[in-house]
Design an enzyme around this catalytic site. Structure first.
Site, short mmCIF file in Angstrom:
data_model
loop_
_atom_site.label_atom_id
_atom_site.label_comp_id
_atom_site.label_asym_id
_atom_site.label_seq_id
_atom_site.Cartn_x
_atom_site.Cartn_y
_atom_site.Cartn_z
N GLU A 47 0.85 -1.19 0.00
CA GLU A 47 0.00 0.00 0.00
C GLU A 47 0.89 1.25 0.00
O GLU A 47 1.94 1.27 0.65
CB GLU A 47 -0.84 -0.04 1.29
CG GLU A 47 -1.68 1.19 1.56
CD GLU A 47 -2.26 1.19 2.99
OE1 GLU A 47 -1.58 0.72 3.93
OE2 GLU A 47 -3.40 1.67 3.14
N ASN A 115 -7.06 6.18 -1.70
CA ASN A 115 -5.95 5.26 -1.44
C ASN A 115 -6.17 4.09 -2.41
O ASN A 115 -7.08 3.28 -2.24
CB ASN A 115 -6.02 4.80 0.03
CG ASN A 115 -4.83 3.97 0.43
OD1 ASN A 115 -4.15 3.40 -0.41
ND2 ASN A 115 -4.60 3.87 1.73
N LYS A 132 -9.37 1.93 -1.84
CA LYS A 132 -9.57 1.36 -0.50
C LYS A 132 -10.92 1.76 0.09
O LYS A 132 -11.23 2.96 0.20
CB LYS A 132 -8.42 1.82 0.39
CG LYS A 132 -8.41 1.22 1.79
CD LYS A 132 -7.14 1.68 2.51
CE LYS A 132 -6.99 1.11 3.89
NZ LYS A 132 -5.75 1.58 4.54
N GLU A 151 -6.01 8.74 7.67
CA GLU A 151 -6.53 8.29 6.36
C GLU A 151 -7.89 8.90 6.06
O GLU A 151 -8.21 9.17 4.90
CB GLU A 151 -6.62 6.76 6.32
CG GLU A 151 -5.26 6.11 6.12
CD GLU A 151 -5.38 4.68 5.67
OE1 GLU A 151 -5.90 4.41 4.59
OE2 GLU A 151 -4.93 3.80 6.44
N CYS A 182 -4.83 -3.16 2.74
CA CYS A 182 -4.53 -3.05 4.16
C CYS A 182 -5.69 -3.35 5.09
O CYS A 182 -6.05 -4.50 5.30
CB CYS A 182 -3.91 -1.69 4.47
SG CYS A 182 -3.12 -1.71 6.11
N ASN A 207 0.35 -1.25 5.36
CA ASN A 207 1.27 -0.48 6.22
C ASN A 207 0.69 -0.58 7.62
O ASN A 207 -0.32 0.09 7.91
CB ASN A 207 1.25 1.01 5.85
CG ASN A 207 2.06 1.35 4.62
OD1 ASN A 207 3.24 1.63 4.69
ND2 ASN A 207 1.41 1.34 3.47
N1 CDV Z 1 -2.92 1.28 6.58
C1 CDV Z 1 -3.84 0.66 7.34
O1 CDV Z 1 -4.97 0.46 6.94
N2 CDV Z 1 -3.43 0.28 8.58
C2 CDV Z 1 -4.30 -0.31 9.54
C3 CDV Z 1 -3.83 0.02 10.93
C4 CDV Z 1 -3.88 1.46 11.19
C5 CDV Z 1 -4.65 -0.72 11.94
C6 CDV Z 1 -4.37 -1.82 9.43
O2 CDV Z 1 -5.49 -2.35 9.47
O3 CDV Z 1 -3.35 -2.49 9.34
#
Ligand code: CDV
Length: 348
Positions: A47, A115, A132, A151, A182, A207
């Site tokens: 990501e 995103n 996303k 975000e 993510c 991430n």
């Molecule tokens: N980049 C993300 O979506 N990170 C989230 C963290 C912040 C919990 C994740 O679900 O990994």
């Protein structure tokens, strides 16, 4: 004829705030070179792979962050990545911040930020785009947090659903590839929507900080990794699909991210796992026919699913209180507002 594709998760070590896209792209090309030597046909990058994970930085004016977004893809800076992939005939998944002038649901043309990830063929064609859906974090500066996770400030929720495309890739004439990003991996709904389109390979980048940064309490770092892998392994198993999950790892702008990129098979087993906090390529040979057992037996959706019982999944957002038992057998009314959503809820 077995349907085998050799795939890789191209984990990236940290990209510091001051580092340029050019440096990130050069590192990704090095990973593609290694992938080529190992006979890889499809690579998943993380990501927001071209920059630091900038939602940790609060900027009062969102437009000040625009230099972290991509207005075109490929651009002058990312074209060498596309060229290298094309030279090797390797398809790839790439996450990045997207800025676009686009009509919204009311028809109003305006500047929008997502995103985003794209799926690119070994010939350099963009096959599929995903934005996303599940954006964690918050929209305003939160003084309670150890690190911001903005975000909800820098992106709108994705408006392209959870897409799957059947496409040639590597030596295969067709396979069903789906995308998520993510935080989506923690939501079974996302996996199921991909599963309902016959997905055979899920590509996802992430991430994730090693510690809980909300300031709401301690969460052991090993459990952060466990919950990530639990989600990916369950999603792959319950939808009889392979999954390639590629992380950003290491200490970025002073914040540690846990890496642990994995490739998972349709039984939910980890086939390969990254062990460093740096740029690292992990690979696996995926026999897509292994998806058939789950898709035709325990998770034969057409035989066993009961959508008539799943109404609350799409009808409500938050949990509502259950009916209350009483000796007289009367059911007391439910109290909560079904549609309510906390204004700036945090989720990480
Ligand atoms: N980049 C993300 O979506 N990170 C989230 C963290 C912040 C919990 C994740 O679900 O990994």
């Amino acid at each position: 004829m077995p349907r085998i594709i050799t795939v890789a998760a191209a984990q990236l070590g940290p990209i510091q705030r001051a580092e340029s896209r050019q440096i990130a792209v050069e590192r990704m090309i090095r990973l593609l070179e290694r992938a080529h030597v190992r006979g890889v046909e499809f690579v998943v990058f993380p990501e927001l792979a071209l920059t630091t994970f900038f939602p940790r930085h609060y900027l009062e004016d969102v437009a000040e962050a625009d230099h972290w977004y991509e207005a075109t893809m490929p651009s002058d800076e990312t074209a060498p990545l596309f060229a290298a992939a094309k030279r090797f005939g390797i398809g790839f998944h790439l996450g990045f911040a997207e800025i676009v002038d686009e009509a919204d649901e009311t028809g109003a043309l305006r500047r929008r930020r997502f995103n985003t990830a794209i799926l690119v063929s070994g010939k350099g064609d963009i096959l599929l785009k995903y934005r996303k859906v599940h954006l964690p974090g918050h929209a305003e500066f939160d003084p309670r947090r150890t690190t911001q996770h903005l975000e909800k400030r820098y992106f709108e929720p994705g408006n392209l659903g959870f897409p799957v495309i059947r496409t040639p890739m590597g030596g295969l004439s067709g396979l069903n590839i789906g995308m998520m990003i993510c935080n989506d991996r923690r939501w079974p709904e996302a996996w199921r929507v991909l599963g309902l389109q016959g997905v055979e390979l899920v590509a996802l980048g992430y991430n994730t900080p090693s510690t809980n940064t909300t300031g709401a309490g301690f969460e052991a770092p090993h459990l952060r990794v466990f919950h990530s892998q639990l989600s990916i392994q369950a999603g792959a198993y319950q939808n009889a699909t392979f999954a390639i999950a590629s992380a950003k790892a290491g200490v970025e702008d002073g914040n540690e991210m846990f890496g642990h990129s994995i490739i998972v098979n349709p039984q939910g087993e980890i086939m390969a796992q990254a062990t460093s906090w740096q740029d690292e390529l992990i690979t696996a040979d995926c026999d897509l026919d292994q998806c058939t057992l789950g898709k035709t037996t325990v998770f034969a959706f057409d035989k066993h699913r009961r959508p008539e019982a799943y109404g609350p999944i799409t009808a409500q957002i938050g949990a509502i209180a259950p009916a209350v038992w009483s000796r007289e057998g009367q059911i007391l009314s439910r109290t909560a507002d079904v549609a309510s959503r906390p204004a700036d809820s945090d989720a990480d």
